[in-house]
Design a protein around this motif. Structure first.
Motif, PDB file in Angstrom:
ATOM      1  N   CYS A   6       0.835  -1.202   0.000  1.00 13.08           N
ATOM      2  CA  CYS A   6       0.000   0.000   0.000  1.00 13.08           C
ATOM      3  C   CYS A   6       0.869   1.251   0.000  1.00 13.08           C
ATOM      4  N   ALA A   7       1.951   1.211   0.811  1.00 10.49           N
ATOM      5  CA  ALA A   7       2.839   2.376   0.886  1.00 10.49           C
ATOM      6  C   ALA A   7       3.500   2.646  -0.450  1.00 10.49           C
ATOM      7  N   VAL A   8       3.908   1.565  -1.139  1.00 13.15           N
ATOM      8  CA  VAL A   8       4.544   1.720  -2.449  1.00 13.15           C
ATOM      9  C   VAL A   8       3.586   2.351  -3.433  1.00 13.15           C
ATOM     10  N   LEU A   9       2.345   1.841  -3.476  1.00 19.58           N
ATOM     11  CA  LEU A   9       1.356   2.358  -4.418  1.00 19.58           C
ATOM     12  C   LEU A   9       0.986   3.793  -4.104  1.00 19.58           C
ATOM     13  N   CYS A  10       0.851   4.093  -2.812  1.00 15.80           N
ATOM     14  CA  CYS A  10       0.486   5.446  -2.415  1.00 15.80           C
ATOM     15  C   CYS A  10       1.570   6.444  -2.810  1.00 15.80           C
ATOM     16  N   LEU A  11       2.848   6.061  -2.581  1.00 10.93           N
ATOM     17  CA  LEU A  11       3.938   6.955  -2.935  1.00 10.93           C
ATOM     18  C   LEU A  11       4.011   7.160  -4.429  1.00 10.93           C
ATOM     19  N   SER A  12       3.677   6.116  -5.183  1.00 12.79           N
ATOM     20  CA  SER A  12       3.688   6.234  -6.639  1.00 12.79           C
ATOM     21  C   SER A  12       2.659   7.248  -7.101  1.00 12.79           C
ATOM     22  N   VAL A  13       1.462   7.212  -6.469  1.00 10.94           N
ATOM     23  CA  VAL A  13       0.404   8.166  -6.815  1.00 10.94           C
ATOM     24  C   VAL A  13       0.813   9.569  -6.420  1.00 10.94           C
ATOM     25  N   GLY A 115      11.769  18.287  -5.644  1.00  7.97           N
ATOM     26  CA  GLY A 115      12.417  18.906  -6.789  1.00  7.97           C
ATOM     27  C   GLY A 115      13.918  18.737  -6.706  1.00  7.97           C
ATOM     28  N   ALA A 116      14.625  19.149  -7.755  1.00  8.04           N
ATOM     29  CA  ALA A 116      16.066  18.928  -7.851  1.00  8.04           C
ATOM     30  C   ALA A 116      16.854  20.050  -7.174  1.00  8.04           C
ATOM     31  N   ASP A 117      16.647  20.188  -5.860  1.00  9.84           N
ATOM     32  CA  ASP A 117      17.375  21.175  -5.071  1.00  9.84           C
ATOM     33  C   ASP A 117      17.247  20.798  -3.598  1.00  9.84           C
ATOM     34  N   SER A 118      18.293  21.053  -2.837  1.00 11.75           N
ATOM     35  CA  SER A 118      18.290  20.672  -1.416  1.00 11.75           C
ATOM     36  C   SER A 118      17.253  21.437  -0.614  1.00 11.75           C
ATOM     37  N   SER A 119      16.769  22.568  -1.130  1.00 11.25           N
ATOM     38  CA  SER A 119      15.754  23.347  -0.431  1.00 11.25           C
ATOM     39  C   SER A 119      14.347  22.776  -0.609  1.00 11.25           C
ATOM     40  N   GLU A 120      14.180  21.858  -1.543  1.00 19.92           N
ATOM     41  CA  GLU A 120      12.865  21.267  -1.795  1.00 19.92           C
ATOM     42  C   GLU A 120      12.465  20.313  -0.658  1.00 19.92           C
ATOM     43  N   LYS A 121      11.166  20.124  -0.499  1.00 20.98           N
ATOM     44  CA  LYS A 121      10.641  19.262   0.558  1.00 20.98           C
ATOM     45  C   LYS A 121      11.087  17.811   0.361  1.00 20.98           C
ATOM     46  N   GLN A 122      11.539  17.199   1.460  1.00 21.49           N
ATOM     47  CA  GLN A 122      11.939  15.792   1.403  1.00 21.49           C
ATOM     48  C   GLN A 122      10.701  14.900   1.432  1.00 21.49           C
ATOM     49  N   THR A 123      10.592  14.009   0.448  1.00 27.38           N
ATOM     50  CA  THR A 123       9.420  13.132   0.341  1.00 27.38           C
ATOM     51  C   THR A 123       9.727  11.695   0.732  1.00 27.38           C
ATOM     52  N   GLY A 124      11.003  11.378   0.948  1.00 25.69           N
ATOM     53  CA  GLY A 124      11.380  10.020   1.325  1.00 25.69           C
ATOM     54  C   GLY A 124      12.841   9.965   1.706  1.00 25.69           C
ATOM     55  N   THR A 125      13.270   8.802   2.204  1.00 23.81           N
ATOM     56  CA  THR A 125      14.656   8.602   2.621  1.00 23.81           C
ATOM     57  C   THR A 125      15.242   7.397   1.901  1.00 23.81           C
ATOM     58  N   ARG A 156      12.289  -6.572  -2.837  1.00 17.59           N
ATOM     59  CA  ARG A 156      13.129  -7.152  -1.787  1.00 17.59           C
ATOM     60  C   ARG A 156      13.768  -6.056  -0.945  1.00 17.59           C
ATOM     61  N   GLU A 157      14.070  -4.896  -1.566  1.00 13.80           N
ATOM     62  CA  GLU A 157      14.678  -3.811  -0.821  1.00 13.80           C
ATOM     63  C   GLU A 157      13.632  -2.974  -0.101  1.00 13.80           C
ATOM     64  N   THR A 158      12.409  -2.947  -0.625  1.00 17.72           N
ATOM     65  CA  THR A 158      11.354  -2.143  -0.006  1.00 17.72           C
ATOM     66  C   THR A 158      10.942  -2.729   1.341  1.00 17.72           C
ATOM     67  N   ILE A 159      10.867  -4.047   1.427  1.00 17.47           N
ATOM     68  CA  ILE A 159      10.493  -4.709   2.676  1.00 17.47           C
ATOM     69  C   ILE A 159      11.568  -4.447   3.720  1.00 17.47           C
ATOM     70  N   GLY A 160      11.169  -3.929   4.861  1.00 15.10           N
ATOM     71  CA  GLY A 160      12.116  -3.625   5.921  1.00 15.10           C
ATOM     72  C   GLY A 160      12.717  -2.232   5.798  1.00 15.10           C
ATOM     73  N   SER A 161      12.395  -1.502   4.757  1.00 16.73           N
ATOM     74  CA  SER A 161      12.840  -0.127   4.600  1.00 16.73           C
ATOM     75  C   SER A 161      11.688   0.676   4.001  1.00 16.73           C
ATOM     76  N   SER A 162      11.902   1.944   3.771  1.00 18.53           N
ATOM     77  CA  SER A 162      10.819   2.785   3.280  1.00 18.53           C
ATOM     78  C   SER A 162      10.889   2.937   1.767  1.00 18.53           C
ATOM     79  N   ALA A 163       9.719   3.025   1.131  1.00 18.62           N
ATOM     80  CA  ALA A 163       9.665   3.273  -0.304  1.00 18.62           C
ATOM     81  C   ALA A 163       9.881   4.769  -0.552  1.00 18.62           C
ATOM     82  N   PHE A 164      10.425   5.099  -1.706  1.00 17.37           N
ATOM     83  CA  PHE A 164      10.669   6.505  -2.033  1.00 17.37           C
ATOM     84  C   PHE A 164      10.495   6.709  -3.527  1.00 17.37           C
TER      85      PHE A 164
END
Length: 333
Positions: A6-13, A115-125, A156-164
């Motif tokens: 669900c988290a993966v799909l939500c982030l994709s949207v 966006g492509a700048d460090s000042s932009e909001k972080q949406t994932g890690t 395999r990498e998404t499980i146990g970590s966060s999607a971005f």
């Protein structure tokens, strides 16, 4: 497991909703990725020949291009990285490609941004050592190199970590290589990073990703009535274990491609531009007249090309200049 999907799909949207505010993937005069063009290249600590050598590279080794610099002598140098090695080489020692389709890894915990700048909001890690699949690249007004990437297909990498899904500074990433991936053009390899499918219809994913230039063996080919190119059944190795699956035929740098290398082809009318790297957005370094003889030296396939012209050839012009031309420049190649 359901929460992860669900988290993966939500982030994709969410990523789709933010697309309108992202930094635009405008034309870039500098590539973010390349392969070594000479038999042996020495990496220096700084952008001068007299600086200490820190690493030795070989033909076809893959590098991220982090920055460019012109030294006091007027020489153009590139700051490059692969694995955990970073240093400087001269610009003409590398063949530039587009970054789209690469599978990269984070060298430290870093943020995926709106966006492509460090000042932009972080949406994932993006956690250190975790992978990211690149589908867009950009150089911002500060000269910083960024890629837009996600880990949506890396179950395999998404499980146990966060999607971005977002923009990541290229400085925080590296391209992982191995001795098996440093191959000459005589071997069958992946022409582009690709997901492996369970079926010849390419509908069900296996969860595995075949990295760009990874070795593979072609086990079979299937063509449907509506698909002239067909798909390949391939086998490949991951951590000493052999797996099988299906990929689009153009994703394999086969002997059919390699049989073109070193041969001369006469161009036709459709395209007259020679680009610095294998993308329409890269700088045009030369033009040629229809009927010009070009020698093909390499192939790059970009499955993300929306116009369907994603196959590129590295060519040598009659005057000795090198560059990339789209496959539409030729007839029957």
């Amino acid at each position: 497991m359901k929460k992860t999907i669900c988290a993966v799909l939500c982030l994709s949207v969410i990523g789709s909703l933010f697309a309108g505010t992202d930094a635009k993937a405008a034309s870039t005069n500098d590539a973010l990725f390349g392969r070594i063009a000479e038999k042996v290249v020495y990496v220096h600590r700084a952008a001068e020949e007299k600086e200490r050598v820190t690493q030795k590279l070989y033909y076809n080794d893959e590098m991220l291009i982090l920055a460019n610099f012109k030294n006091k002598a007027g020489e153009n140098w590139l700051r490059v990285r692969s694995d955990d090695h970073t240093g400087w080489i001269q610009e003409d020692q590398i063949r530039p490609y587009g970054a789209e389709g690469l599978h990269l890894n984070a060298v430290k915990d870093t943020g995926a941004r709106r966006g492509a700048d460090s000042s932009e909001k972080q949406t994932g890690t993006v956690q250190k050592g975790k992978g990211a699949d690149v589908y867009m690249s950009f150089i911002n007004k500060k000269g910083e190199r960024w890629v837009k990437a996600n880990n949506i297909v890396l179950y395999r990498e998404t499980i146990g970590s966060s999607a971005f899904d977002g923009w990541i500074k290229l400085e925080d990433l590296t391209i992982m290589t191995s001795s098996e991936e440093k191959l000459g053009l005589s071997s069958r390899t992946a022409a582009k990073t690709t997901v492996i499918y369970k079926d010849s219809g390419l509908k069900t994913k296996t969860g595995y990703v075949l990295p760009y230039k990874a070795p593979l063996n072609i086990k079979g080919v299937y063509k449907s009535g509506n698909d002239a190119s067909g798909v390949f059944k391939v086998s490949f190795n991951i951590k000493s274990r052999t797996y099988e699956g299906w990929i689009p035929r153009d994703y394999a740098d086969t002997y059919a491609y390699q049989g073109l290398y070193g041969k001369t082809f006469r161009t036709i009318i459709l395209d007259t531009a020679v680009h610095r790297s294998a993308t329409h957005d890269s700088r045009v370094v030369a033009h040629y007249k229809p009927g010009t003889n070009l020698v093909v030296t390499d192939t790059f396939y970009d499955p993300f090309d929306e116009d369907g012209f994603g196959k590129w050839r590295n060519v040598l012009l009659p005057n000795g200049q090198k560059g990339w031309v789209n496959d539409t420049a030729f007839f029957g190649v």
